[in-house]
Design an enzyme around this catalytic site. Structure first.
Site, PDB file in Angstrom:
ATOM      1  N   THR A 181      -0.693  -0.222  -4.585  1.00 34.51           N
ATOM      2  CA  THR A 181      -1.754   0.755  -4.809  1.00 34.51           C
ATOM      3  C   THR A 181      -1.166   1.968  -5.512  1.00 34.51           C
ATOM      4  O   THR A 181      -0.022   2.361  -5.264  1.00 34.51           O
ATOM      5  CB  THR A 181      -2.404   1.180  -3.484  1.00 34.51           C
ATOM      6  OG1 THR A 181      -1.400   1.685  -2.593  1.00 34.51           O
ATOM      7  CG2 THR A 181      -3.111  -0.001  -2.832  1.00 34.51           C
ATOM      8  N   ASP A 229       0.870  -1.182   0.000  1.00 33.83           N
ATOM      9  CA  ASP A 229       0.000   0.000   0.000  1.00 33.83           C
ATOM     10  C   ASP A 229       0.902   1.227   0.000  1.00 33.83           C
ATOM     11  O   ASP A 229       1.235   1.783   1.047  1.00 33.83           O
ATOM     12  CB  ASP A 229      -0.914  -0.028   1.226  1.00 33.83           C
ATOM     13  CG  ASP A 229      -2.062   0.961   1.101  1.00 33.83           C
ATOM     14  OD1 ASP A 229      -2.079   1.733   0.128  1.00 33.83           O
ATOM     15  OD2 ASP A 229      -2.947   0.955   1.981  1.00 33.83           O
ATOM     16  N   VAL A 230       1.304   1.631  -1.199  1.00 35.47           N
ATOM     17  CA  VAL A 230       2.287   2.708  -1.340  1.00 35.47           C
ATOM     18  C   VAL A 230       1.701   3.957  -1.982  1.00 35.47           C
ATOM     19  O   VAL A 230       2.304   5.025  -1.922  1.00 35.47           O
ATOM     20  CB  VAL A 230       3.524   2.227  -2.136  1.00 35.47           C
ATOM     21  CG1 VAL A 230       4.184   1.042  -1.432  1.00 35.47           C
ATOM     22  CG2 VAL A 230       3.172   1.849  -3.567  1.00 35.47           C
ATOM     23  N   LYS A 231       0.565   3.832  -2.643  1.00 31.97           N
ATOM     24  CA  LYS A 231      -0.163   4.960  -3.237  1.00 31.97           C
ATOM     25  C   LYS A 231       0.743   5.887  -4.035  1.00 31.97           C
ATOM     26  O   LYS A 231       0.696   7.114  -3.882  1.00 31.97           O
ATOM     27  CB  LYS A 231      -0.938   5.729  -2.168  1.00 31.97           C
ATOM     28  CG  LYS A 231      -2.053   4.904  -1.516  1.00 31.97           C
ATOM     29  CD  LYS A 231      -2.860   5.736  -0.547  1.00 31.97           C
ATOM     30  CE  LYS A 231      -4.015   4.940   0.044  1.00 31.97           C
ATOM     31  NZ  LYS A 231      -3.569   3.881   0.965  1.00 31.97           N
ATOM     32  N   ARG A 232       1.553   5.321  -4.895  1.00 30.55           N
ATOM     33  CA  ARG A 232       2.445   6.111  -5.727  1.00 30.55           C
ATOM     34  C   ARG A 232       1.698   6.607  -6.975  1.00 30.55           C
ATOM     35  O   ARG A 232       0.618   6.138  -7.303  1.00 30.55           O
ATOM     36  CB  ARG A 232       3.662   5.291  -6.141  1.00 30.55           C
ATOM     37  CG  ARG A 232       4.509   4.755  -4.986  1.00 30.55           C
ATOM     38  CD  ARG A 232       4.977   5.865  -4.059  1.00 30.55           C
ATOM     39  NE  ARG A 232       6.070   5.420  -3.211  1.00 30.55           N
ATOM     40  CZ  ARG A 232       6.109   5.536  -1.894  1.00 30.55           C
ATOM     41  NH1 ARG A 232       5.095   6.075  -1.259  1.00 30.55           N
ATOM     42  NH2 ARG A 232       7.159   5.136  -1.206  1.00 30.55           N
TER      43      ARG A 232
END
Length: 308
Positions: free
Chosen positions: A140, A103-106
């Site tokens: 993510t 879950d890194v939301k890059r």
């Protein structure tokens, strides 16, 4: 990778993912004391405590679940040592045959997205050697920059047979400030969902796309509508438990085949021992409390799907 995730879901009968989002306050005092005795009250000590906390939860739950989702911010807050704990956690989950959703939301301009994709999903060349720095199976991604921000991630997914979960409708209360804005008569999240379906059509597994979506459990009616917009996209559903989502709210996130969604619970599982329902386990047996919380979550979601 989506085919492997589906295989694991079918094998376990558990369309759930455990969010490994360890705040230091969740870590029982006896674990913290042991790490601090070895490394002092330092970032290294904090990261070691987080790692040991994660390991016990993984050991207690890996046979019940298909996947885990470590949230990188909970590790980044401890700097380089925290990122080592993140890397160590990912590797240990792979040893336990778990699918790892980072879950890194890059999401950024093309060249920056390509670097993020290489670091988290792909590999980097260093002289004559190649390394996979973090090596998650899915990550993510934030789609705000549009197609040229997504394409580098999708290209790596095609090459490495890995996957994405793209933010479409998030579970937080203020998500509607932007995501619900009407554009050409439709909310922005629906436009994003249509793009996810289009991007995913070019990156298919056997029956579902390698490119899925994040749609919060806190908006079940929206989830129902978006399921129709993205019939071949797996939906990662945050917001179960601690944020209010229940199994009965989530049935429409799934397709008629019983697949198509995977539901996340983070502190509802990893900090279960702090809840009244699991207080009987105590801090010394926090991992057993997490295991029972997983069992209860599987039952809740499974019963709801069977009853629809």
């Amino acid at each position: 990778m989506i085919d492997r995730l589906i295989e694991k879901i079918k094998k376990t009968g558990a369309p759930i993912v455990v969010g490994l989002d360890p705040m230091l306050s969740y870590v029982p005092e006896y674990i913290q004391k042991k790490s601090f005795a070895e490394y002092g009250e330092t970032l290294e000590g904090a990261a070691d405590a987080v790692w040991n906390f994660n390991r016990e939860i993984i050991d207690a739950t890996y046979d019940l679940i298909p996947a885990v989702k470590p949230q990188v911010a909970m590790y980044e807050q401890f700097g380089v040592e925290g990122m080592r704990a993140f890397q160590r956690t990912v590797a240990y989950c792979h040893e336990k045959d778990l699918v790892v959703i980072g879950d890194v939301k890059r999401g950024d301009i093309g060249s920056t997205s390509a670097a993020y994709a290489a670091g988290h999903l792909g590999s980097v060349q260093v002289g004559s050697r190649t390394y996979a720095p973090f090596d998650e199976d899915f990550i993510t991604v934030n789609p705000y920059l549009g197609t040229d921000g997504i394409k580098p991630f999708a290209d790596v997914c095609k090459e490495k047979k890995k996957g994405l979960f793209i933010l479409v409708k998030t579970s937080n209360p203020s998500s509607g400030e932007f995501q619900d804005r009407l554009i050409d008569g439709k909310p922005l999240y629906e436009h994003v969902a249509e793009k996810v379906a289009a991007w995913g059509a070019d990156c298919m597994g056997d029956s579902y796309s390698q490119i899925g979506a994040v749609v919060g459990a806190t908006y079940p009616e929206i989830g129902k509508a978006l399921r129709k917009v993205m019939p071949k996209s797996f939906i990662l559903v945050p917001g179960y438990g601690a944020q209010g989502g229940k199994g009965k709210d989530l049935v429409h996130y799934f397709n008629e085949d019983g697949l198509g969604a995977i539901v996340n619970s983070s502190r509802g599982i990893i900090a279960a021992y702090r809840q009244d329902a699991y207080a009987r386990f105590g801090a010394e047996n926090f991992a057993d409390a997490s295991r029972q919380a997983v069992i209860d979550m599987i039952e809740d979601i499974g019963s709801a799907i069977a009853a629809r």
